[in-house]
Design an enzyme around this catalytic site. Sequence first.
Site, PDB file in Angstrom:
ATOM      1  N   ASP A  63       0.845  -1.186   0.000  1.00 31.40           N
ATOM      2  CA  ASP A  63       0.000   0.000   0.000  1.00 31.40           C
ATOM      3  C   ASP A  63       0.890   1.249   0.000  1.00 31.40           C
ATOM      4  OD1 ASP A  63      -2.110  -1.757   0.438  1.00 31.40           O
ATOM      5  OD2 ASP A  63      -1.732  -1.684   2.586  1.00 31.40           O
ATOM      6  N   ASP A  69       1.259   7.888   8.771  1.00 30.12           N
ATOM      7  CA  ASP A  69       1.415   6.483   9.164  1.00 30.12           C
ATOM      8  C   ASP A  69       2.759   6.289   9.836  1.00 30.12           C
ATOM      9  OD1 ASP A  69      -0.774   6.217   7.634  1.00 30.12           O
ATOM     10  OD2 ASP A  69       0.029   4.710   6.283  1.00 30.12           O
ATOM     11  N   GLU A  92       1.993  -3.032  11.196  1.00 30.94           N
ATOM     12  CA  GLU A  92       1.595  -3.139   9.803  1.00 30.94           C
ATOM     13  C   GLU A  92       2.514  -2.321   8.896  1.00 30.94           C
ATOM     14  OE1 GLU A  92      -2.684  -2.415   8.575  1.00 30.94           O
ATOM     15  OE2 GLU A  92      -1.500  -1.415   7.039  1.00 30.94           O
ATOM     16  N   GLU A  93       3.135  -1.299   9.454  1.00 29.64           N
ATOM     17  CA  GLU A  93       4.012  -0.440   8.653  1.00 29.64           C
ATOM     18  C   GLU A  93       5.414  -1.004   8.467  1.00 29.64           C
ATOM     19  OE1 GLU A  93       3.005   1.876   6.884  1.00 29.64           O
ATOM     20  OE2 GLU A  93       0.997   1.946   7.750  1.00 29.64           O
ATOM     21  N   ASP A 115      -1.598  -1.688  14.236  1.00 32.16           N
ATOM     22  CA  ASP A 115      -1.776  -0.947  12.987  1.00 32.16           C
ATOM     23  C   ASP A 115      -1.823   0.510  13.445  1.00 32.16           C
ATOM     24  OD1 ASP A 115      -2.407   0.289  10.678  1.00 32.16           O
ATOM     25  OD2 ASP A 115      -4.073  -1.031  10.140  1.00 32.16           O
ATOM     26  N   LEU A 117      -1.936   3.512  12.148  1.00 29.72           N
ATOM     27  CA  LEU A 117      -2.942   4.445  11.622  1.00 29.72           C
ATOM     28  C   LEU A 117      -3.714   3.756  10.504  1.00 29.72           C
ATOM     29  CD1 LEU A 117      -3.567   7.189  12.713  1.00 29.72           C
ATOM     30  CD2 LEU A 117      -2.295   8.197  10.845  1.00 29.72           C
ATOM     31  N   ASP A 118      -4.785   3.106  10.903  1.00 34.93           N
ATOM     32  CA  ASP A 118      -5.585   2.340   9.948  1.00 34.93           C
ATOM     33  C   ASP A 118      -6.517   3.279   9.174  1.00 34.93           C
ATOM     34  OD1 ASP A 118      -6.615  -0.289   8.990  1.00 34.93           O
ATOM     35  OD2 ASP A 118      -8.464   0.526   9.840  1.00 34.93           O
ATOM     36  N   GLU A 274      -4.996  -6.353  12.308  1.00 29.76           N
ATOM     37  CA  GLU A 274      -6.353  -5.807  12.204  1.00 29.76           C
ATOM     38  C   GLU A 274      -7.416  -6.818  12.647  1.00 29.76           C
ATOM     39  OE1 GLU A 274      -5.449  -5.097   8.172  1.00 29.76           O
ATOM     40  OE2 GLU A 274      -5.417  -2.919   8.344  1.00 29.76           O
TER      41      GLU A 274
HETATM   42  P1  AHM Z   1     -10.678  -0.842   0.327  1.00 27.55           P
HETATM   43  O1  AHM Z   1     -10.337   0.536  -0.133  1.00 27.55           O
HETATM   44  O2  AHM Z   1     -10.102  -1.927  -0.531  1.00 27.55           O
HETATM   45  O3  AHM Z   1     -12.170  -1.011   0.539  1.00 27.55           O
HETATM   46  O4  AHM Z   1      -9.980  -1.024   1.757  1.00 27.55           O
HETATM   47  C1  AHM Z   1     -10.488  -0.400   2.886  1.00 27.55           C
HETATM   48  C2  AHM Z   1      -9.917  -1.058   4.104  1.00 27.55           C
HETATM   49  C3  AHM Z   1     -10.469  -0.503   5.383  1.00 27.55           C
HETATM   50  O5  AHM Z   1     -11.554  -1.251   5.842  1.00 27.55           O
HETATM   51  C4  AHM Z   1      -9.271  -0.589   6.304  1.00 27.55           C
HETATM   52  O6  AHM Z   1      -9.329   0.385   7.303  1.00 27.55           O
HETATM   53  C5  AHM Z   1      -8.130  -0.315   5.380  1.00 27.55           C
HETATM   54  O7  AHM Z   1      -8.525  -0.805   4.122  1.00 27.55           O
HETATM   55  C6  AHM Z   1      -6.876  -1.010   5.771  1.00 27.55           C
HETATM   56  O8  AHM Z   1      -5.819  -0.531   5.013  1.00 27.55           O
HETATM   57  P2  AHM Z   1      -4.684   0.346   5.745  1.00 27.55           P
HETATM   58  O9  AHM Z   1      -4.335  -0.361   7.009  1.00 27.55           O
HETATM   59  O10 AHM Z   1      -3.556   0.314   4.740  1.00 27.55           O
HETATM   60  O11 AHM Z   1      -5.208   1.711   5.984  1.00 27.55           O
HETATM   61 MG    MG Z   2      -4.852  -1.156   8.434  1.00 27.67          MG
END
Ligand code: AHM
Ligand code: MG
Length: 327
Positions: A63, A69, A92-93, A115, A117-118, A274
């Site tokens: 990502d 983050d 996660e980072e 995680d 900053l989710d 998560e």
């Molecule tokens: P999407 O854009 O494929 O629907 O993903 C959304 C999801 C969220 O539910 C979650 O908070 C996030 O992706 C997790 O990704 P990250 O931890 O990289 O923010």
């Molecule tokens: Mg996340």
Amino acid sequence: MHAKRTLDEYIIENQNSIPDAAGEFSDLLRHIGIAGKIINRIVNKAGLLDVFGHDGNVNATGDVVQKLDLYANDLMIEYLQNTGVCAGVGSEELEHYVGFEPRHNRQRKYVVVLDPLDGSSNIDVNISVGTIFGIYRRKSAVDDPVDIGDFCQKGEALLAAGYILYGTSTILVYTTGNGVNGFTYDSGIGEFCLSHPMLKIPETGKTYSVNQGYYAQFSSEIRNFIDACANKGHMLRYTGSMVADIHRTLCKGGIFLYPSTAKNPNGKLRLLYECKPLSFVVEQAGGSSFDELGRRIMEIPITELHQKSPILIGSTDLVNEALSRNR
Ligand code: AHM
Ligand code: MG
């Protein structure tokens, strides 16, 4: 008017609920709370500080990483290291976990998964984001360096888990296995105060939360379930911030799904950072959490730090209904 109990008071009052954890464990939770307050301050000022936006890097699972983050990640790790009782952090980072040097006067008995900053892609547009955390007792000897086995534990080994939602108000919600409590941040006194004692998720609900943009990629069973929700007139709510969607689901009832897609057969969400911590919270509030094959998320073995899993989580009635279409 009664004074609300602060998070610190509550943690100290309840510290005996975890066998031989007492003060050390309380310290860990308190430091997560302090780091959360600092992240809250920065998230609230993101537009002013020019701290949002991409930094050009890509994290371990591909990502795009945003500056905040990394800030949240570094801050959490620093605070956890300073407790003297945290032996290492999986985030996660980070591609790998980090281990901390022993301290002469304290025993580093715990590891923390995070995680930091989710949902961070939401920051640029002022939508809620969150921090997710889980605490395990390490399996390796206290004087040895941490190893992968300390992190790849069953969800049932979690001693505590929770999240901080930076929303219209900031709330820290956590469980140590004796129910779920929520503490809303009162910026006037700089404290998290008990606002949602013994949170219970409604047994059912009228809200489903899923990225419907992937509809064509979902299994026919998941599509059937989504169609059934729509046909019943249920509300679709999806922020793209799992913490926010889970918090709403917890308070109002409903279901959150991140199923497998043709592109991502294991979904997107990571078990360690998560799915398992949030499943612990939701189960402790009386809800359910399974993968698409009907395996309880808390029991799925982890072999890799960044292992992903599809997830169906929320009010037990709705999760069962979604699963019944998969069986
Ligand atoms: P999407 O854009 O494929 O629907 O993903 C959304 C999801 C969220 O539910 C979650 O908070 C996030 O992706 C997790 O990704 P990250 O931890 O990289 O923010
Ligand atoms: Mg996340």
